[in-house]
Scaffold this motif. Structure first.
Motif, short mmCIF file in Angstrom:
data_model
loop_
_atom_site.label_atom_id
_atom_site.label_comp_id
_atom_site.label_asym_id
_atom_site.label_seq_id
_atom_site.Cartn_x
_atom_site.Cartn_y
_atom_site.Cartn_z
N VAL A 1 10.10 34.25 29.29
CA VAL A 1 9.29 34.93 28.28
C VAL A 1 8.25 33.94 27.76
O VAL A 1 8.41 33.34 26.70
CB VAL A 1 10.16 35.47 27.12
N GLU A 2 7.16 33.79 28.49
CA GLU A 2 6.14 32.80 28.15
C GLU A 2 5.52 33.03 26.78
O GLU A 2 5.17 32.07 26.09
CB GLU A 2 5.05 32.78 29.21
N GLU A 3 5.39 34.28 26.38
CA GLU A 3 4.73 34.57 25.10
C GLU A 3 5.51 34.05 23.89
O GLU A 3 4.97 33.97 22.79
CB GLU A 3 4.42 36.07 24.94
N ALA A 4 6.78 33.67 24.07
CA ALA A 4 7.58 33.14 22.96
C ALA A 4 7.60 31.61 22.94
O ALA A 4 8.18 31.02 22.03
CB ALA A 4 9.00 33.69 23.05
N ASP A 5 6.96 30.96 23.91
CA ASP A 5 6.98 29.49 23.98
C ASP A 5 6.46 28.84 22.70
O ASP A 5 7.10 27.93 22.16
CB ASP A 5 6.16 28.99 25.17
N ALA A 6 5.33 29.26 22.22
CA ALA A 6 4.73 28.65 21.03
C ALA A 6 5.60 28.88 19.80
O ALA A 6 5.77 27.98 18.97
CB ALA A 6 3.32 29.20 20.80
N LEU A 7 6.19 30.05 19.70
CA LEU A 7 7.04 30.38 18.55
C LEU A 7 8.28 29.49 18.49
O LEU A 7 8.66 29.00 17.44
CB LEU A 7 7.45 31.86 18.62
N MET A 8 8.92 29.26 19.65
CA MET A 8 10.16 28.49 19.66
C MET A 8 9.95 27.01 19.99
O MET A 8 10.86 26.22 19.85
CB MET A 8 11.16 29.11 20.64
N GLY A 9 8.76 26.65 20.46
CA GLY A 9 8.47 25.25 20.69
C GLY A 9 8.93 24.68 22.02
O GLY A 9 9.00 23.47 22.19
N GLY A 10 9.26 25.54 22.97
CA GLY A 10 9.70 25.09 24.28
C GLY A 10 9.57 26.22 25.28
O GLY A 10 9.06 27.29 24.97
N LYS A 11 10.05 25.99 26.48
CA LYS A 11 10.01 27.00 27.54
C LYS A 11 11.13 28.02 27.28
O LYS A 11 12.31 27.67 27.30
CB LYS A 11 10.22 26.31 28.89
N VAL A 12 10.77 29.29 27.03
CA VAL A 12 11.71 30.29 26.52
C VAL A 12 12.18 31.26 27.61
O VAL A 12 11.40 31.71 28.45
CB VAL A 12 11.09 31.09 25.35
N TYR A 13 13.48 31.57 27.53
CA TYR A 13 14.11 32.57 28.40
C TYR A 13 14.87 33.57 27.53
O TYR A 13 15.56 33.17 26.59
CB TYR A 13 15.10 31.91 29.37
N ARG A 14 14.69 34.84 27.85
CA ARG A 14 15.46 35.90 27.20
C ARG A 14 16.84 35.92 27.83
O ARG A 14 16.98 35.80 29.05
CB ARG A 14 14.78 37.25 27.41
N MET A 15 17.89 36.08 27.02
CA MET A 15 19.27 36.09 27.48
C MET A 15 19.85 37.50 27.27
O MET A 15 20.26 37.85 26.17
CB MET A 15 20.10 35.06 26.72
N GLU A 16 19.84 38.29 28.32
CA GLU A 16 20.33 39.67 28.28
C GLU A 16 21.81 39.67 28.69
O GLU A 16 22.14 39.29 29.80
CB GLU A 16 19.51 40.53 29.23
N PRO A 17 22.72 40.13 27.79
CA PRO A 17 24.14 40.03 28.12
C PRO A 17 24.63 41.12 29.07
O PRO A 17 24.17 42.25 29.04
CB PRO A 17 24.82 40.19 26.76
N ARG A 18 25.54 40.71 29.93
CA ARG A 18 26.35 41.62 30.76
C ARG A 18 27.79 41.29 30.42
O ARG A 18 28.20 40.14 30.51
CB ARG A 18 26.14 41.33 32.25
N ILE A 19 28.55 42.30 30.03
CA ILE A 19 29.94 42.05 29.61
C ILE A 19 30.88 42.72 30.59
O ILE A 19 30.77 43.91 30.87
CB ILE A 19 30.16 42.54 28.17
N LEU A 20 31.82 41.92 31.11
CA LEU A 20 32.80 42.38 32.08
C LEU A 20 34.19 42.05 31.56
O LEU A 20 34.36 41.10 30.79
CB LEU A 20 32.59 41.67 33.42
N PRO A 21 35.20 42.81 31.98
CA PRO A 21 36.56 42.43 31.58
C PRO A 21 36.92 41.07 32.20
O PRO A 21 36.54 40.79 33.33
CB PRO A 21 37.45 43.53 32.14
N ARG A 22 37.59 40.23 31.43
CA ARG A 22 38.00 38.93 31.95
C ARG A 22 39.12 39.14 32.94
O ARG A 22 40.04 39.90 32.70
CB ARG A 22 38.44 38.00 30.82
N LYS A 23 39.03 38.45 34.07
CA LYS A 23 40.05 38.55 35.10
C LYS A 23 41.30 37.81 34.66
O LYS A 23 41.24 36.88 33.87
CB LYS A 23 39.53 37.94 36.42
N ALA A 24 42.44 38.23 35.21
CA ALA A 24 43.69 37.53 34.94
C ALA A 24 43.61 36.13 35.51
O ALA A 24 42.88 35.87 36.47
CB ALA A 24 44.86 38.29 35.56
N LYS A 25 44.37 35.21 34.93
CA LYS A 25 44.35 33.83 35.40
C LYS A 25 44.67 33.79 36.90
O LYS A 25 45.60 34.43 37.36
CB LYS A 25 45.37 33.00 34.63
#
Length: 140
Positions: free
Chosen positions: A104-128
Protein backbone atom coordinates in the motif's frame (compact mmCIF):
# COMPACT_ATOMS: atom_id res chain seq x y z
CA UNK A 1 7.61 0.00 -28.02
CA UNK A 2 8.39 -0.01 -24.27
CA UNK A 3 8.24 -3.36 -22.47
CA UNK A 4 8.57 -4.15 -18.79
CA UNK A 5 9.47 -7.68 -17.75
CA UNK A 6 7.17 -8.93 -14.98
CA UNK A 7 9.47 -11.27 -13.09
CA UNK A 8 8.19 -14.55 -11.66
CA UNK A 9 10.58 -13.90 -8.73
CA UNK A 10 8.42 -10.97 -7.70
CA UNK A 11 5.00 -12.49 -8.40
CA UNK A 12 5.69 -16.15 -7.63
CA UNK A 13 5.47 -15.79 -3.83
CA UNK A 14 2.34 -15.17 -1.77
CA UNK A 15 3.31 -12.56 0.80
CA UNK A 16 2.13 -13.61 4.23
CA UNK A 17 2.83 -13.68 7.93
CA UNK A 18 1.41 -16.02 10.58
CA UNK A 19 0.81 -15.59 14.28
CA UNK A 20 2.54 -18.51 15.96
CA UNK A 21 1.10 -20.36 18.96
CA UNK A 22 3.23 -18.27 21.35
CA UNK A 23 2.11 -14.95 19.86
CA UNK A 24 5.09 -14.19 17.62
CA UNK A 25 4.39 -12.89 14.13
CA UNK A 26 6.50 -15.01 11.78
CA UNK A 27 7.22 -14.46 8.10
CA UNK A 28 7.67 -17.13 5.47
CA UNK A 29 11.18 -17.25 4.02
CA UNK A 30 9.76 -16.24 0.63
CA UNK A 31 8.03 -13.22 2.13
CA UNK A 32 11.15 -12.17 4.05
CA UNK A 33 13.18 -12.39 0.83
CA UNK A 34 10.71 -10.51 -1.40
CA UNK A 35 10.07 -7.63 1.01
CA UNK A 36 13.77 -7.58 1.99
CA UNK A 37 12.90 -7.87 5.67
CA UNK A 38 16.52 -8.40 6.77
CA UNK A 39 17.50 -4.91 5.60
CA UNK A 40 15.06 -3.31 8.05
CA UNK A 41 15.36 -3.25 11.83
CA UNK A 42 11.84 -2.49 13.04
CA UNK A 43 8.21 -2.85 11.97
CA UNK A 44 5.47 -0.44 12.97
CA UNK A 45 1.98 -1.90 13.20
CA UNK A 46 -1.27 0.07 12.91
CA UNK A 47 -4.91 -0.92 12.83
CA UNK A 48 -7.69 0.41 10.65
CA UNK A 49 -10.40 1.73 12.95
CA UNK A 50 -13.01 1.27 10.20
CA UNK A 51 -12.07 -2.31 9.23
CA UNK A 52 -11.94 -4.65 12.23
CA UNK A 53 -9.17 -7.23 11.98
CA UNK A 54 -7.22 -5.41 9.27
CA UNK A 55 -3.75 -4.29 10.29
CA UNK A 56 -0.97 -2.45 8.51
CA UNK A 57 2.76 -2.89 8.91
CA UNK A 58 5.47 -0.44 7.94
CA UNK A 59 9.06 -1.58 7.42
CA UNK A 60 11.29 0.93 9.15
CA UNK A 61 14.86 1.44 7.93
CA UNK A 62 16.25 2.13 11.40
CA UNK A 63 15.44 1.88 15.08
CA UNK A 64 11.93 3.02 15.92
CA UNK A 65 10.61 3.39 19.47
CA UNK A 66 7.05 2.68 18.26
CA UNK A 67 8.12 -0.35 16.22
CA UNK A 68 8.68 -4.02 16.92
CA UNK A 69 12.28 -5.12 16.44
CA UNK A 70 12.79 -7.69 13.68
CA UNK A 71 14.43 -10.78 15.14
CA UNK A 72 16.08 -13.59 13.23
CA UNK A 73 16.81 -17.20 14.05
CA UNK A 74 18.58 -18.83 11.13
CA UNK A 75 16.63 -17.80 8.05
CA UNK A 76 13.46 -17.25 10.06
CA UNK A 77 12.27 -13.66 10.76
CA UNK A 78 9.72 -12.82 13.44
CA UNK A 79 8.41 -10.11 15.77
CA UNK A 80 7.65 -10.50 19.49
CA UNK A 81 4.02 -9.40 19.19
CA UNK A 82 2.32 -11.49 21.90
CA UNK A 83 1.32 -8.50 24.10
CA UNK A 84 -0.08 -6.68 21.05
CA UNK A 85 -2.21 -9.59 19.85
CA UNK A 86 -3.38 -10.30 23.42
CA UNK A 87 -4.44 -6.64 23.81
CA UNK A 88 -6.26 -6.77 20.46
CA UNK A 89 -8.10 -9.92 21.54
CA UNK A 90 -6.80 -12.02 18.64
CA UNK A 91 -7.24 -15.73 19.41
CA UNK A 92 -4.02 -17.22 18.06
CA UNK A 93 -4.06 -20.11 20.56
CA UNK A 94 -7.09 -21.97 19.20
CA UNK A 95 -7.02 -20.56 15.66
CA UNK A 96 -4.37 -20.16 12.98
CA UNK A 97 -4.23 -16.52 11.96
CA UNK A 98 -2.51 -15.88 8.64
CA UNK A 99 -2.14 -12.37 7.26
CA UNK A 100 -2.00 -11.93 3.50
CA UNK A 101 0.20 -8.92 2.77
CA UNK A 102 -0.51 -6.37 0.04
CA UNK A 103 1.68 -3.37 -0.72
CA UNK A 104 0.00 0.00 0.00
CA UNK A 105 2.32 2.73 -1.29
CA UNK A 106 -0.12 5.55 -0.54
CA UNK A 107 0.31 4.89 3.22
CA UNK A 108 4.13 5.11 3.18
CA UNK A 109 4.30 8.81 4.08
CA UNK A 110 1.68 8.43 6.82
CA UNK A 111 3.48 5.55 8.57
CA UNK A 112 7.04 6.56 7.71
CA UNK A 113 8.13 3.35 5.98
CA UNK A 114 7.24 0.82 3.30
CA UNK A 115 3.64 -0.20 4.15
CA UNK A 116 1.78 -3.48 3.68
CA UNK A 117 -1.88 -4.14 4.42
CA UNK A 118 -2.38 -7.25 6.60
CA UNK A 119 -5.65 -8.97 5.66
CA UNK A 120 -6.43 -11.82 8.11
CA UNK A 121 -7.39 -15.36 7.17
CA UNK A 122 -8.51 -17.42 10.15
CA UNK A 123 -8.39 -21.21 10.12
CA UNK A 124 -8.97 -23.77 12.87
CA UNK A 125 -5.69 -24.70 14.54
CA UNK A 126 -4.61 -28.22 13.71
CA UNK A 127 -4.07 -30.78 16.45
CA UNK A 128 -0.49 -31.16 17.62
CA UNK A 129 1.44 -33.16 15.05
CA UNK A 130 -0.85 -32.22 12.16
CA UNK A 131 0.68 -29.98 9.55
CA UNK A 132 -0.93 -26.84 8.21
CA UNK A 133 -0.43 -26.71 4.48
CA UNK A 134 -0.90 -23.25 3.01
CA UNK A 135 -0.24 -22.47 -0.63
CA UNK A 136 3.24 -23.24 -1.94
CA UNK A 137 5.45 -21.82 0.77
CA UNK A 138 6.21 -23.08 4.25
CA UNK A 139 4.71 -21.24 7.17
CA UNK A 140 7.01 -19.16 9.25
Amino acid sequence: MELEILSAKEYGVSLKATIQGKGKLGFTSGTARVINLASHSHVRIARDKNLPGVLYMALMPGADEDGFRILQSGGYCYLNTKPLFDALGIDYRTQTVIYDLTRVEEADALMGGKVYRMEPRILPRKAKGDELIDDDDELA
